[in-house]
Enzyme design. Structure first.
Site, PDB file in Angstrom:
ATOM      1  N   GLY A  91       7.209  10.330  -4.212  1.00 24.60           N
ATOM      2  CA  GLY A  91       6.730  11.509  -3.494  1.00 24.60           C
ATOM      3  C   GLY A  91       5.892  12.444  -4.330  1.00 24.60           C
ATOM      4  O   GLY A  91       5.246  13.349  -3.806  1.00 24.60           O
ATOM      5  N   TYR A 107       2.032   8.079   0.899  1.00 27.26           N
ATOM      6  CA  TYR A 107       3.271   7.857   0.151  1.00 27.26           C
ATOM      7  C   TYR A 107       2.970   7.233  -1.203  1.00 27.26           C
ATOM      8  O   TYR A 107       1.900   6.702  -1.447  1.00 27.26           O
ATOM      9  CB  TYR A 107       4.252   6.983   0.941  1.00 27.26           C
ATOM     10  CG  TYR A 107       3.858   5.532   1.064  1.00 27.26           C
ATOM     11  CD1 TYR A 107       4.326   4.588   0.150  1.00 27.26           C
ATOM     12  CD2 TYR A 107       3.008   5.095   2.074  1.00 27.26           C
ATOM     13  CE1 TYR A 107       3.972   3.249   0.255  1.00 27.26           C
ATOM     14  CE2 TYR A 107       2.655   3.765   2.190  1.00 27.26           C
ATOM     15  CZ  TYR A 107       3.133   2.847   1.276  1.00 27.26           C
ATOM     16  OH  TYR A 107       2.774   1.528   1.374  1.00 27.26           O
ATOM     17  N   CYS A 108       3.954   7.341  -2.081  1.00 26.67           N
ATOM     18  CA  CYS A 108       3.912   6.708  -3.402  1.00 26.67           C
ATOM     19  C   CYS A 108       5.324   6.199  -3.683  1.00 26.67           C
ATOM     20  O   CYS A 108       6.083   5.927  -2.754  1.00 26.67           O
ATOM     21  CB  CYS A 108       3.432   7.699  -4.465  1.00 26.67           C
ATOM     22  SG  CYS A 108       4.537   9.105  -4.706  1.00 26.67           S
ATOM     23  N   ARG A 109       5.685   6.094  -4.927  1.00 26.82           N
ATOM     24  CA  ARG A 109       7.020   5.606  -5.266  1.00 26.82           C
ATOM     25  C   ARG A 109       8.078   6.672  -4.981  1.00 26.82           C
ATOM     26  O   ARG A 109       9.090   6.401  -4.355  1.00 26.82           O
ATOM     27  CB  ARG A 109       7.075   5.176  -6.734  1.00 26.82           C
ATOM     28  CG  ARG A 109       8.387   4.500  -7.126  1.00 26.82           C
ATOM     29  CD  ARG A 109       8.433   4.143  -8.600  1.00 26.82           C
ATOM     30  NE  ARG A 109       8.430   5.319  -9.459  1.00 26.82           N
ATOM     31  CZ  ARG A 109       9.498   6.067  -9.744  1.00 26.82           C
ATOM     32  NH1 ARG A 109      10.664   5.741  -9.255  1.00 26.82           N
ATOM     33  NH2 ARG A 109       9.397   7.118 -10.515  1.00 26.82           N
ATOM     34  N   ILE A 132       8.490   5.839  -1.271  1.00 27.74           N
ATOM     35  CA  ILE A 132       8.955   4.550  -0.743  1.00 27.74           C
ATOM     36  C   ILE A 132      10.380   4.230  -1.205  1.00 27.74           C
ATOM     37  O   ILE A 132      11.065   3.425  -0.578  1.00 27.74           O
ATOM     38  CB  ILE A 132       7.959   3.418  -1.102  1.00 27.74           C
ATOM     39  CG1 ILE A 132       8.114   2.253  -0.117  1.00 27.74           C
ATOM     40  CG2 ILE A 132       8.097   2.996  -2.546  1.00 27.74           C
ATOM     41  CD1 ILE A 132       6.978   1.269  -0.138  1.00 27.74           C
TER      42      ILE A 132
END
Length: 119
Positions: A83, A79-81, A107
């Site tokens: 996607g 995951y990241c901020r 996230i």
């Protein structure tokens, strides 16, 4: 035409986009799960999905070195901020033989508990 394009994309990109509920369920049930956060250290400080490991995609040399040492028999939940970066990470890792799952929406869509990272 659109259907053919979608099918071709699914055949080329083998990683899975999964929603928050599925991501949470899978990381809880999968004994081979490894959670990877590909955000920056500054973003990491804002909170993480419990048990996540930081491998910053914006540091490409470090990212490549870190994933080289990972076990290809495990399942990677990334995951990241939002996607986007995690999707890029999934593509890179899939090309190297890893099985990956991307948290759709990142996230920002996570509605479960976050943890404070341990440095």
């Amino acid at each position: 035409m659109v259907i053919i394009l979608v099918l071709l994309m699914k055949a080329y990109f083998k990683y899975y986009y999964i929603n928050t509920d599925d991501f949470a369920h899978k990381i809880k049930q999968d004994k081979n799960a490894v959670i990877i956060d590909v955000r920056t250290p500054k973003e990491w400080k804002d909170g993480i999905i419990p048990n996540a490991r930081l491998i910053n995609l914006f540091e490409p040399v470090t990212f490549q070195r870190e994933i080289t040492g990972l076990n290809k028999d495990r399942n990677y939940y990334i995951y990241c901020r939002s996607g986007n970066r995690s999707g890029q990470a999934c593509k890179i890792m899939e090309s190297k033989g890893f099985k990956t799952y991307n948290l759709s929406g990142g996230i920002m869509q996570w509605n479960k508990e976050l943890s404070k990272p341990v440095f």
